[in-house]
Design an enzyme around this catalytic site. Sequence first.
Site, PDB file in Angstrom:
ATOM      1  N   CYS A 177     -10.149  -3.266 -35.893  1.00  0.00           N
ATOM      2  CA  CYS A 177     -10.260  -2.223 -36.862  1.00  0.00           C
ATOM      3  C   CYS A 177      -9.969  -0.949 -36.394  1.00  0.00           C
ATOM      4  O   CYS A 177     -10.306  -0.801 -35.151  1.00  0.00           O
ATOM      5  CB  CYS A 177     -11.528  -2.258 -37.608  1.00  0.00           C
ATOM      6  SG  CYS A 177     -11.728  -0.922 -38.843  1.00  0.00           S
ATOM      7  N   HIS A 233      -9.742  -7.193 -45.685  1.00  0.00           N
ATOM      8  CA  HIS A 233     -10.137  -6.171 -44.819  1.00  0.00           C
ATOM      9  C   HIS A 233     -10.036  -4.719 -45.405  1.00  0.00           C
ATOM     10  O   HIS A 233     -10.883  -3.967 -45.246  1.00  0.00           O
ATOM     11  CB  HIS A 233      -9.356  -6.345 -43.501  1.00  0.00           C
ATOM     12  CG  HIS A 233      -9.786  -5.304 -42.435  1.00  0.00           C
ATOM     13  ND1 HIS A 233     -10.188  -5.788 -41.113  1.00  0.00           N
ATOM     14  CD2 HIS A 233      -9.498  -3.954 -42.245  1.00  0.00           C
ATOM     15  CE1 HIS A 233     -10.336  -4.555 -40.508  1.00  0.00           C
ATOM     16  NE2 HIS A 233     -10.034  -3.622 -40.874  1.00  0.00           N
ATOM     17  N   GLU A 234      -9.017  -4.353 -45.798  1.00  0.00           N
ATOM     18  CA  GLU A 234      -8.550  -3.074 -46.412  1.00  0.00           C
ATOM     19  C   GLU A 234      -9.502  -2.949 -47.527  1.00  0.00           C
ATOM     20  O   GLU A 234     -10.157  -1.899 -47.962  1.00  0.00           O
ATOM     21  CB  GLU A 234      -7.238  -2.878 -46.787  1.00  0.00           C
ATOM     22  CG  GLU A 234      -6.243  -3.065 -45.652  1.00  0.00           C
ATOM     23  CD  GLU A 234      -6.750  -2.227 -44.329  1.00  0.00           C
ATOM     24  OE1 GLU A 234      -6.486  -2.807 -43.085  1.00  0.00           O
ATOM     25  OE2 GLU A 234      -7.049  -0.956 -44.631  1.00  0.00           O
ATOM     26  N   HIS A 287     -12.997  -1.660 -46.804  1.00  0.00           N
ATOM     27  CA  HIS A 287     -12.942  -0.311 -46.566  1.00  0.00           C
ATOM     28  C   HIS A 287     -13.345   0.569 -47.832  1.00  0.00           C
ATOM     29  O   HIS A 287     -13.940   1.516 -47.812  1.00  0.00           O
ATOM     30  CB  HIS A 287     -11.839   0.334 -45.865  1.00  0.00           C
ATOM     31  CG  HIS A 287     -11.649  -0.036 -44.294  1.00  0.00           C
ATOM     32  ND1 HIS A 287     -12.422   0.400 -43.520  1.00  0.00           N
ATOM     33  CD2 HIS A 287     -10.798  -0.523 -43.717  1.00  0.00           C
ATOM     34  CE1 HIS A 287     -12.041   0.385 -42.244  1.00  0.00           C
ATOM     35  NE2 HIS A 287     -11.038  -0.656 -42.184  1.00  0.00           N
TER      36      HIS A 287
END
Length: 223
Positions: free
Chosen positions: A99, A141-142, A145
Amino acid sequence: MTVRPIVISGDPVLHRRAEPVSEVDDGIRSLVEDMYETQTAARGVGLAAPQIGVGLRIFTWDMRNSDGVPTVGHVINPFVRFSKPPAGAPDRHEESEGCLSVPGYSFPLRRGERAEVTGTDVDGNEVSFTATGWFARCMQHEYDHLNGFLYVDRLDERWGRKARKAVKAEGWGVPGHSWMPGVDRDPFGHDDVDPDEVDPDDVDPDDVAAADERPDETPSARG
């Protein structure tokens, strides 16, 4: 277009849910362009707006895939629905993630193999596709966020303990830390590679596309 600093674990914007984009104006369009520029400078496969200090629900990607989706793209106000991760412990060689907001580290994490992404782009067009494999991992993953999670928050006990020790050792975990892509030394070591020492005949095109995902020759989605 401007390259922006990437904030590091401990900055409050990374640990709270991002706000929806209510209107796409010139400011949002400029933000997306800056995200592309920053993502490229950081050699990332994805970037979420909170990673450059903006708490809005936008992410970009730059990743080859076999799903018929453009290599480079963005989505505003996305919703990502993903399959349940397979049972069992993650493989440290095949399922490691990195990351940009935990720069220089990678840890294994099991993710779902399929992700359905919907949202819009800066022109108001619908974005809708299904991602598989490593591209699905990048989408998850994004999306994390945007919901206030870093991938290290999802690690199992063993790897989570190692990640917490690494963050503490770096002095992160508190506000005020960032790094500047294209200015600071690349935390994943790409600046240490001498291109003159690489034999083109030994390079797999797929490895070039995924170089940002494979520090130490292990797969690692990095965004």
